[in-house]
Design a protein around this motif. Structure first.
Motif, mmCIF file in Angstrom:
data_model
loop_
_atom_site.group_PDB
_atom_site.id
_atom_site.type_symbol
_atom_site.label_atom_id
_atom_site.label_comp_id
_atom_site.label_asym_id
_atom_site.label_seq_id
_atom_site.Cartn_x
_atom_site.Cartn_y
_atom_site.Cartn_z
ATOM 1 N N MET A 1 21.618 42.914 51.867
ATOM 2 C CA MET A 1 22.645 41.971 51.499
ATOM 3 C C MET A 1 22.086 40.553 51.374
ATOM 4 S SD MET A 1 26.505 42.231 52.748
ATOM 5 C CE MET A 1 26.609 43.953 52.572
ATOM 6 N N ASN A 2 20.791 40.420 51.328
ATOM 7 C CA ASN A 2 20.170 39.110 51.294
ATOM 8 C C ASN A 2 20.494 38.315 50.038
ATOM 9 O OD1 ASN A 2 19.001 39.394 53.773
ATOM 10 N ND2 ASN A 2 17.130 40.282 52.970
ATOM 11 N N ASN A 3 20.550 38.959 48.896
ATOM 12 C CA ASN A 3 20.786 38.242 47.659
ATOM 13 C C ASN A 3 22.093 38.705 47.036
ATOM 14 O OD1 ASN A 3 20.521 36.631 45.457
ATOM 15 N ND2 ASN A 3 18.813 37.746 44.553
ATOM 16 N N ILE A 4 23.074 37.856 47.072
ATOM 17 C CA ILE A 4 24.390 38.189 46.541
ATOM 18 C C ILE A 4 24.508 37.559 45.159
ATOM 19 C CG2 ILE A 4 26.862 37.971 46.874
ATOM 20 C CD1 ILE A 4 26.296 37.560 49.838
ATOM 21 N N SER A 5 24.769 38.368 44.149
ATOM 22 C CA SER A 5 24.872 37.819 42.804
ATOM 23 C C SER A 5 26.300 37.394 42.454
ATOM 24 C CB SER A 5 24.342 38.821 41.777
ATOM 25 O OG SER A 5 25.063 40.025 41.859
ATOM 26 N N ASN A 6 27.288 37.990 43.089
ATOM 27 C CA ASN A 6 28.682 37.643 42.839
ATOM 28 C C ASN A 6 29.224 36.787 43.979
ATOM 29 O OD1 ASN A 6 28.278 40.451 41.484
ATOM 30 N ND2 ASN A 6 30.106 39.586 40.535
ATOM 31 N N PRO A 7 30.222 35.962 43.679
ATOM 32 C CA PRO A 7 30.893 35.263 44.770
ATOM 33 C C PRO A 7 31.587 36.296 45.668
ATOM 34 C CG PRO A 7 31.754 34.564 42.620
ATOM 35 C CD PRO A 7 30.770 35.638 42.376
ATOM 36 N N VAL A 8 31.535 36.073 46.978
ATOM 37 C CA VAL A 8 32.140 37.006 47.935
ATOM 38 C C VAL A 8 33.202 36.274 48.734
ATOM 39 C CG1 VAL A 8 31.738 38.482 49.942
ATOM 40 C CG2 VAL A 8 30.031 38.365 48.127
ATOM 41 N N ILE A 9 34.352 36.906 48.876
ATOM 42 C CA ILE A 9 35.432 36.384 49.707
ATOM 43 C C ILE A 9 35.513 37.243 50.953
ATOM 44 C CG2 ILE A 9 37.926 36.086 49.891
ATOM 45 C CD1 ILE A 9 37.920 35.435 46.874
ATOM 46 N N LEU A 10 35.378 36.591 52.110
ATOM 47 C CA LEU A 10 35.577 37.256 53.398
ATOM 48 C C LEU A 10 37.005 36.959 53.832
ATOM 49 C CD1 LEU A 10 32.251 36.245 55.202
ATOM 50 C CD2 LEU A 10 32.717 38.277 53.852
ATOM 51 N N PHE A 11 37.711 37.982 54.282
ATOM 52 C CA PHE A 11 39.122 37.819 54.620
ATOM 53 C C PHE A 11 39.466 38.637 55.847
ATOM 54 C CE2 PHE A 11 38.804 41.601 52.145
ATOM 55 C CZ PHE A 11 39.813 42.437 52.577
ATOM 56 N N ASP A 12 40.561 38.277 56.497
ATOM 57 C CA ASP A 12 41.065 39.005 57.661
ATOM 58 C C ASP A 12 41.742 40.274 57.152
ATOM 59 O OD1 ASP A 12 42.422 40.010 59.862
ATOM 60 O OD2 ASP A 12 43.265 38.090 60.466
ATOM 61 N N GLY A 13 41.105 41.399 57.362
ATOM 62 C CA GLY A 13 41.568 42.661 56.804
ATOM 63 C C GLY A 13 42.863 43.201 57.370
ATOM 64 N N ILE A 14 43.314 42.687 58.516
ATOM 65 C CA ILE A 14 44.564 43.195 59.093
ATOM 66 C C ILE A 14 45.741 42.253 58.845
ATOM 67 C CG2 ILE A 14 43.409 44.586 60.840
ATOM 68 C CD1 ILE A 14 44.130 42.393 62.904
ATOM 69 N N CYS A 15 45.488 41.112 58.232
ATOM 70 C CA CYS A 15 46.517 40.100 57.984
ATOM 71 C C CYS A 15 47.239 40.389 56.666
ATOM 72 C CB CYS A 15 45.855 38.720 57.948
ATOM 73 S SG CYS A 15 46.899 37.403 57.344
ATOM 74 N N ASN A 16 48.561 40.490 56.721
ATOM 75 C CA ASN A 16 49.330 40.745 55.506
ATOM 76 C C ASN A 16 49.188 39.614 54.490
ATOM 77 O OD1 ASN A 16 50.268 43.219 56.372
ATOM 78 N ND2 ASN A 16 52.145 42.390 57.224
ATOM 79 N N LEU A 17 49.188 38.362 54.946
ATOM 80 C CA LEU A 17 49.016 37.225 54.042
ATOM 81 C C LEU A 17 47.643 37.287 53.371
ATOM 82 C CD1 LEU A 17 49.852 34.487 52.831
ATOM 83 C CD2 LEU A 17 48.966 33.409 54.916
ATOM 84 N N CYS A 18 46.620 37.590 54.141
ATOM 85 C CA CYS A 18 45.254 37.656 53.608
ATOM 86 C C CYS A 18 45.117 38.786 52.595
ATOM 87 C CB CYS A 18 44.252 37.829 54.743
ATOM 88 S SG CYS A 18 44.370 36.520 55.993
ATOM 89 N N ASN A 19 45.713 39.926 52.898
ATOM 90 C CA ASN A 19 45.668 41.056 51.961
ATOM 91 C C ASN A 19 46.403 40.721 50.669
ATOM 92 O OD1 ASN A 19 44.160 43.272 53.229
ATOM 93 N ND2 ASN A 19 45.673 43.037 54.838
ATOM 94 N N SER A 20 47.511 39.991 50.783
ATOM 95 C CA SER A 20 48.221 39.539 49.586
ATOM 96 C C SER A 20 47.358 38.582 48.778
ATOM 97 C CB SER A 20 49.536 38.852 49.966
ATOM 98 O OG SER A 20 50.416 39.783 50.532
ATOM 99 N N ALA A 21 46.615 37.719 49.474
ATOM 100 C CA ALA A 21 45.720 36.781 48.789
ATOM 101 C C ALA A 21 44.631 37.539 48.030
ATOM 102 C CB ALA A 21 45.111 35.808 49.787
ATOM 103 N N VAL A 22 44.090 38.600 48.637
ATOM 104 C CA VAL A 22 43.071 39.409 47.960
ATOM 105 C C VAL A 22 43.663 40.050 46.708
ATOM 106 C CG1 VAL A 22 41.662 41.506 48.155
ATOM 107 C CG2 VAL A 22 41.642 39.807 49.991
ATOM 108 N N ARG A 23 44.857 40.587 46.806
ATOM 109 C CA ARG A 23 45.508 41.183 45.625
ATOM 110 C C ARG A 23 45.731 40.112 44.540
ATOM 111 N NH1 ARG A 23 47.873 44.124 49.731
ATOM 112 N NH2 ARG A 23 49.779 42.888 49.806
#
Length: 135
Positions: A1-23
């Protein structure tokens, strides 16, 4: 995982608001440039370690882009800028001092479970979108 070519979003996987943001991101990311990892998952934990993101920031929307880490309101505004179109206009809020932007962000983050609820486990992406998720 040293070289990431795409932007990555880290999010709280159990949070309903965060999951909505990912969608929301998936719906508006016409180029399908963003990748996702939950803060609770192996890929998310590995990226946090690699980019020296401290555990107090786990209540944050974290964006890793061009080897740089954006957190809280800066991450959200950078995402909107990257997504383009009318949403990119919101990037203008970057002129608001960060302590004000992050203060509002932190207040929402602190209350997100109370206001929006949480899941027992991280969201599982639909099969046709699984390539967007790192774990």
């Amino acid at each position: 995982m040293n070289n990431i070519s795409n932007p990555v979003i880290l999010f709280d996987g159990i949070c309903n608001l965060c999951n909505s943001a990912v969608r929301f991101v998936i719906r508006h990311d016409r180029k399908k440039q963003f990748r996702f990892a939950s803060l609770q998952g192996e890929a998310g934990l590995q990226l946090m370690k690699q980019y020296h993101v401290q555990l107090p920031h786990t209540d944050s929307f974290i964006l890793i882009y061009n080897q740089k880490v954006y957190i809280k309101s800066s991450a959200a505004l950078m995402f909107l800028k990257m997504i383009g179109g009318p949403l990119a206009l919101a990037y203008g809020f970057i002129i608001v001092p960060r302590f004000i932007r992050d203060g509002i962000y932190s207040w929402i983050a602190k209350n997100r479970y109370k206001w929006f609820g949480k899941k027992e486990s991280c969201m599982i992406p639909e099969k046709d979108l699984s390539y967007l998720f790192l774990d």
